[in-house]
Write a protein that holds these residues in place. Sequence first.
Motif, PDB file in Angstrom:
ATOM      1  N   LEU A 209     -12.494  -2.604  -3.425  1.00  0.00           N
ATOM      2  CA  LEU A 209     -13.750  -3.275  -3.749  1.00  0.00           C
ATOM      3  C   LEU A 209     -14.122  -3.100  -5.218  1.00  0.00           C
ATOM      4  CD1 LEU A 209     -15.720  -1.973  -0.625  1.00  0.00           C
ATOM      5  CD2 LEU A 209     -14.668  -4.224  -0.896  1.00  0.00           C
ATOM      6  N   ASN A 210     -14.804  -4.103  -5.768  1.00  0.00           N
ATOM      7  CA  ASN A 210     -15.351  -3.891  -7.103  1.00  0.00           C
ATOM      8  C   ASN A 210     -16.628  -3.056  -6.987  1.00  0.00           C
ATOM      9  OD1 ASN A 210     -17.587  -5.622  -6.607  1.00  0.00           O
ATOM     10  ND2 ASN A 210     -16.534  -7.402  -7.445  1.00  0.00           N
ATOM     11  N   ALA A 211     -17.254  -2.759  -8.119  1.00  0.00           N
ATOM     12  CA  ALA A 211     -18.362  -1.793  -8.106  1.00  0.00           C
ATOM     13  C   ALA A 211     -19.522  -2.241  -7.231  1.00  0.00           C
ATOM     14  CB  ALA A 211     -18.845  -1.540  -9.541  1.00  0.00           C
ATOM     15  N   ARG A 212     -19.933  -3.486  -7.369  1.00  0.00           N
ATOM     16  CA  ARG A 212     -21.050  -3.966  -6.568  1.00  0.00           C
ATOM     17  C   ARG A 212     -20.678  -4.019  -5.084  1.00  0.00           C
ATOM     18  NH1 ARG A 212     -23.408  -9.303  -9.197  1.00  0.00           N
ATOM     19  NH2 ARG A 212     -24.217  -9.474  -7.054  1.00  0.00           N
TER      20      ARG A 212
ATOM     21  N   GLY B 182     -11.001  -0.586  -8.873  1.00  0.00           N
ATOM     22  CA  GLY B 182     -11.840  -1.735  -9.152  1.00  0.00           C
ATOM     23  C   GLY B 182     -13.317  -1.402  -9.203  1.00  0.00           C
ATOM     24  N   GLY B 183     -13.717  -0.305  -8.586  1.00  0.00           N
ATOM     25  CA  GLY B 183     -15.133   0.079  -8.598  1.00  0.00           C
ATOM     26  C   GLY B 183     -15.322   1.442  -7.958  1.00  0.00           C
ATOM     27  N   PRO B 184     -14.772   2.498  -8.565  1.00  0.00           N
ATOM     28  CA  PRO B 184     -14.774   3.831  -7.930  1.00  0.00           C
ATOM     29  C   PRO B 184     -16.133   4.518  -7.928  1.00  0.00           C
ATOM     30  CG  PRO B 184     -13.774   3.951 -10.091  1.00  0.00           C
ATOM     31  CD  PRO B 184     -14.023   2.501  -9.824  1.00  0.00           C
TER      32      PRO B 184
ATOM     33  N   THR C  33      -9.530   3.287  10.692  1.00  0.00           N
ATOM     34  CA  THR C  33     -10.883   2.798  10.983  1.00  0.00           C
ATOM     35  C   THR C  33     -11.638   2.483   9.703  1.00  0.00           C
ATOM     36  OG1 THR C  33     -10.986   4.044  13.052  1.00  0.00           O
ATOM     37  CG2 THR C  33     -13.083   3.395  12.055  1.00  0.00           C
ATOM     38  N   ILE C  34     -11.564   3.401   8.736  1.00  0.00           N
ATOM     39  CA  ILE C  34     -12.297   3.236   7.475  1.00  0.00           C
ATOM     40  C   ILE C  34     -11.710   2.094   6.654  1.00  0.00           C
ATOM     41  CG2 ILE C  34     -12.907   4.373   5.303  1.00  0.00           C
ATOM     42  CD1 ILE C  34     -12.651   7.062   7.007  1.00  0.00           C
ATOM     43  N   TYR C  35     -10.392   2.039   6.569  1.00  0.00           N
ATOM     44  CA  TYR C  35      -9.720   0.998   5.781  1.00  0.00           C
ATOM     45  C   TYR C  35     -10.006  -0.393   6.344  1.00  0.00           C
ATOM     46  CZ  TYR C  35      -5.946  -1.817   3.779  1.00  0.00           C
ATOM     47  OH  TYR C  35      -5.222  -2.802   3.154  1.00  0.00           O
ATOM     48  N   GLU C  36      -9.960  -0.517   7.660  1.00  0.00           N
ATOM     49  CA  GLU C  36     -10.208  -1.831   8.265  1.00  0.00           C
ATOM     50  C   GLU C  36     -11.647  -2.280   8.050  1.00  0.00           C
ATOM     51  OE1 GLU C  36      -8.903  -1.513  12.314  1.00  0.00           O
ATOM     52  OE2 GLU C  36      -6.783  -1.824  11.779  1.00  0.00           O
ATOM     53  N   SER C  37     -12.585  -1.341   8.057  1.00  0.00           N
ATOM     54  CA  SER C  37     -13.976  -1.676   7.753  1.00  0.00           C
ATOM     55  C   SER C  37     -14.102  -2.172   6.318  1.00  0.00           C
ATOM     56  CB  SER C  37     -14.875  -0.454   7.956  1.00  0.00           C
ATOM     57  OG  SER C  37     -16.176  -0.676   7.433  1.00  0.00           O
ATOM     58  N   MET C  38     -13.488  -1.449   5.376  1.00  0.00           N
ATOM     59  CA  MET C  38     -13.559  -1.838   3.974  1.00  0.00           C
ATOM     60  C   MET C  38     -12.863  -3.168   3.732  1.00  0.00           C
ATOM     61  SD  MET C  38     -11.762  -0.345   0.620  1.00  0.00           S
ATOM     62  CE  MET C  38     -10.594  -1.681   0.911  1.00  0.00           C
ATOM     63  N   LEU C  39     -11.700  -3.368   4.380  1.00  0.00           N
ATOM     64  CA  LEU C  39     -10.926  -4.594   4.194  1.00  0.00           C
ATOM     65  C   LEU C  39     -11.702  -5.814   4.698  1.00  0.00           C
ATOM     66  CD1 LEU C  39      -8.115  -5.489   3.178  1.00  0.00           C
ATOM     67  CD2 LEU C  39      -7.342  -5.355   5.562  1.00  0.00           C
TER      68      LEU C  39
END
Length: 368
Positions: free
Chosen positions: A123-126, A246-248, A334-340
């Motif tokens: 993800l980018n910062a926003r 991209g947005g750490p 679980t976390i990766y799929e949520s973020m994706l």
Amino acid sequence: MTRHIERRVLLRGAGLATAAAGVALAAPAIAQTAPQIRWRLSSSYPKSLDTIYGAAVLLSKYVGEATDGRFTIDVFAPGEIVPGLQALDAVQNRTVELAQTALYYYIGKDPAFAPFTTLPFGLNARQQTAWLYHGGGLELQNAFLAKSNVIGFAGGNTGAQMGGWFRKEIKTLADIKGLKMRIPGMAGQVLSRLGLVPQNLAGGDIYPALEKGTIDAAEFVGPVDDEKLGFNRVAPYYYYPGWWEGGPTIHFIVNLPAWRSLPKPYQAAFEAASAYANADMLAKYDARNPAALRRLVAAGAQLRPFPTEVMDASYKENIALMAEISARNADFKTIYESMLAFRNEEYLWWQVGEYPYDGYMIRARTRG
């Protein structure tokens, strides 16, 4: 006449009593009942990187002011209490109550730490902030962090980072094979699949390693911090974008029992101060990076985009790596799929709203 005088005296007395009551009510309620609490914060970042380290100073300042000095936080640089990359351990065992750090430093313990900071092609910062605050990210984060006896608060973001400094030009995918590059974490794992040799060096060790040729390239943050460390003097080619960051998000992590023991007003003050630091750090980088980039280019830095074939090969290998980690780590999956899923939804909007606007404005600026 006497009755009027008595009435005026009574009214004056009542007014004085009311004023006295007002003074008593005006005294901060928190100062009347709140305990005196002093915490120690250990940062993973040196004081010289004042944009990042400064977020910890801001947290301390606003927590103290909001609680009328009853809840104070002392900020320590790496090594003053514990080394920078042992911040999580120090909070877990309550050597300190909290730390300022990046959760992806701890993927050696569990790769599921990484997404809450950033992932390659993430993800980018926003978007990162939106996912954490309003996309379920914080709930997933703190359910995971509770296993380590800590709780986390977003406390800053650098925005998209640069791709790093290279001693030689990168024209094709073949040019990265065999390169020794300071690039830790999952980005290093991705690039190692393409033949690069990742190196994990502390910030202060990067310059001498580049100067001596011990490494061929290094990534760190971006123009503001890279300029301070002087990388342009020993590696002329400055690549972009840093697709691995991209947005750490930078985090404040707090010992969970210590957090639960805080009075509710103190918790509210801490959360508000952390949210301010989160916004302020990105604003500072956005404000300071243009001038720093101009100075670096004026001093001889040669800006280069990564070749498309390098980007495409990295993207492909990253997808494979994420799938492999997901297959063996349920928390990460679980976390990766949520973020994706959140990223894919966000770009539906970005391609309509943000990207066309920014693209037009960049072209208009170029046309003058």
